[in-house]
Design a protein around this motif. Structure first.
Motif, PDB file in Angstrom:
ATOM      1  N   ILE A   1     139.189   9.793  24.201  1.00  0.00           N
ATOM      2  CA  ILE A   1     138.467  10.526  23.176  1.00  0.00           C
ATOM      3  C   ILE A   1     139.206  11.850  22.964  1.00  0.00           C
ATOM      4  O   ILE A   1     139.358  12.633  23.905  1.00  0.00           O
ATOM      5  CB  ILE A   1     137.008  10.774  23.587  1.00  0.00           C
ATOM      6  N   LEU A   2     139.678  12.067  21.732  1.00  0.00           N
ATOM      7  CA  LEU A   2     140.451  13.268  21.433  1.00  0.00           C
ATOM      8  C   LEU A   2     139.554  14.456  21.117  1.00  0.00           C
ATOM      9  O   LEU A   2     138.622  14.343  20.328  1.00  0.00           O
ATOM     10  CB  LEU A   2     141.357  13.029  20.225  1.00  0.00           C
ATOM     11  N   ASP A   3     139.880  15.577  21.713  1.00  0.00           N
ATOM     12  CA  ASP A   3     139.168  16.821  21.431  1.00  0.00           C
ATOM     13  C   ASP A   3     139.501  17.317  20.027  1.00  0.00           C
ATOM     14  O   ASP A   3     140.604  17.106  19.519  1.00  0.00           O
ATOM     15  CB  ASP A   3     139.577  17.908  22.427  1.00  0.00           C
ATOM     16  N   TRP A   4     138.544  17.993  19.417  1.00  0.00           N
ATOM     17  CA  TRP A   4     138.767  18.703  18.161  1.00  0.00           C
ATOM     18  C   TRP A   4     139.482  19.998  18.525  1.00  0.00           C
ATOM     19  O   TRP A   4     139.032  20.756  19.382  1.00  0.00           O
ATOM     20  CB  TRP A   4     137.421  18.979  17.490  1.00  0.00           C
TER      21      TRP A   4
ATOM     22  N   GLU B   1     142.760  23.149  17.261  1.00  0.00           N
ATOM     23  CA  GLU B   1     143.258  24.004  16.191  1.00  0.00           C
ATOM     24  C   GLU B   1     144.008  23.210  15.125  1.00  0.00           C
ATOM     25  O   GLU B   1     143.896  23.494  13.927  1.00  0.00           O
ATOM     26  CB  GLU B   1     144.159  25.087  16.778  1.00  0.00           C
ATOM     27  N   GLN B   2     144.771  22.197  15.541  1.00  0.00           N
ATOM     28  CA  GLN B   2     145.497  21.365  14.572  1.00  0.00           C
ATOM     29  C   GLN B   2     144.519  20.658  13.634  1.00  0.00           C
ATOM     30  O   GLN B   2     144.761  20.561  12.434  1.00  0.00           O
ATOM     31  CB  GLN B   2     146.356  20.333  15.302  1.00  0.00           C
ATOM     32  N   CYS B   3     143.436  20.179  14.191  1.00  0.00           N
ATOM     33  CA  CYS B   3     142.404  19.510  13.390  1.00  0.00           C
ATOM     34  C   CYS B   3     141.770  20.488  12.414  1.00  0.00           C
ATOM     35  O   CYS B   3     141.545  20.156  11.246  1.00  0.00           O
ATOM     36  CB  CYS B   3     141.316  18.924  14.292  1.00  0.00           C
ATOM     37  N   ALA B   4     141.470  21.677  12.901  1.00  0.00           N
ATOM     38  CA  ALA B   4     140.821  22.685  12.066  1.00  0.00           C
ATOM     39  C   ALA B   4     141.696  23.067  10.880  1.00  0.00           C
ATOM     40  O   ALA B   4     141.207  23.197   9.746  1.00  0.00           O
ATOM     41  CB  ALA B   4     140.478  23.921  12.902  1.00  0.00           C
TER      42      ALA B   4
ATOM     43  N   SER C   1     138.112   9.956  17.825  1.00  0.00           N
ATOM     44  CA  SER C   1     137.846  11.380  17.707  1.00  0.00           C
ATOM     45  C   SER C   1     136.519  11.709  18.394  1.00  0.00           C
ATOM     46  O   SER C   1     135.634  10.858  18.496  1.00  0.00           O
ATOM     47  CB  SER C   1     137.759  11.742  16.219  1.00  0.00           C
ATOM     48  N   GLN C   2     136.381  12.951  18.802  1.00  0.00           N
ATOM     49  CA  GLN C   2     135.076  13.407  19.289  1.00  0.00           C
ATOM     50  C   GLN C   2     134.012  13.202  18.219  1.00  0.00           C
ATOM     51  O   GLN C   2     132.846  12.999  18.536  1.00  0.00           O
ATOM     52  CB  GLN C   2     135.124  14.899  19.652  1.00  0.00           C
ATOM     53  N   ILE C   3     134.423  13.220  16.968  1.00  0.00           N
ATOM     54  CA  ILE C   3     133.484  13.024  15.866  1.00  0.00           C
ATOM     55  C   ILE C   3     132.940  11.599  15.900  1.00  0.00           C
ATOM     56  O   ILE C   3     131.727  11.376  15.768  1.00  0.00           O
ATOM     57  CB  ILE C   3     134.158  13.319  14.510  1.00  0.00           C
ATOM     58  N   THR C   4     133.817  10.630  16.091  1.00  0.00           N
ATOM     59  CA  THR C   4     133.376   9.235  16.212  1.00  0.00           C
ATOM     60  C   THR C   4     132.499   9.065  17.444  1.00  0.00           C
ATOM     61  O   THR C   4     131.487   8.365  17.396  1.00  0.00           O
ATOM     62  CB  THR C   4     134.593   8.287  16.266  1.00  0.00           C
TER      63      THR C   4
END
Length: 136
Positions: free
Chosen positions: A70-73, A75-78, A37-40
Motif C-alpha cells: 500500500i503506497l503512502d500519499w 509530496e509527489q502525489c500532492a 494507493s492509500q486512497i484505494t
C-alpha cells in the motif's frame, strides 16, 4: 514496470468477478510490482463498513492486502494532484475526488494504472499510462 490497481480492479478481485484476463495478468507479473494507493485502501475499508457484514469479509480482504504493498500519499502525489486537478478544471472536466487522487498517485510515481474506469483517459495528457485488465 510497477502497477497501481484502481479500486474497481480490487473490487473485481475481492468479489470474485475478476476476468480471466485480469487473473492471468496478475499471475504473470511479479507481486512486488503490484501496489494500491492509500486512497484505494480507504475505499476498501469504506466498502466493508458500508456492506455491514465486516466479519464475513475481513479475512478475505486482509489476505488480499497482504499480497501487495500500500503506497503512502506523499509530496509527489500532492504535486501531481494539484497540476492535474487544475488543468482538468480549466478544461471543464469533472472527476470524483478519489479518482483524481488515485490518478495523481499513479502519475506522481510513474506507475501504470490498472483500471476499468474511462475517466482516467483524461489523465493520459499528463503522462498516465493506463491499462484495463478486466475487459478484453
Amino acid at each position: 514496470m510497477e502497477y497501481l490497481l484502481d479500486t474497481n480492479i480490487v473490487g473485481y478481485i475481492l468479489k470474485g468477478v475478476a476476468s480471466n484476463k485480469l487473473k492471468n495478468k496478475l499471475m504473470m507479473i511479479n507481486p512486488d510490482d503490484v501496489f494500491i494507493s492509500q486512497i484505494t485502501h480507504a475505499e476498501i475499508i469504506y466498502g466493508l463498513q458500508k456492506g455491514g457484514n465486516i466479519i464475513k469479509h475481513i479475512n478475505r480482504v486482509n489476505s488480499f492486502l497482504e499480497t501487495l504493498s500500500i503506497l503512502d500519499w506523499d509530496e509527489q502525489c500532492a504535486h501531481a494532484y494539484g497540476k492535474v486537478r487544475n488543468e482538468l478544471r480549466l478544461q471543464g472536466v469533472t472527476v470524483q475526488s478519489m479518482d483524481l487522487m488515485i490518478g495523481a498517485h499513479a502519475i506522481g510515481h510513474n506507475m501504470t494504472l490498472i483500471s476499468n474506469d474511462h475517466i482516467f483517459d483524461h489523465f493520459k495528457q499528463f503522462g498516465l499510462v493506463l491499462e484495463n485488465w478486466q475487459t478484453a
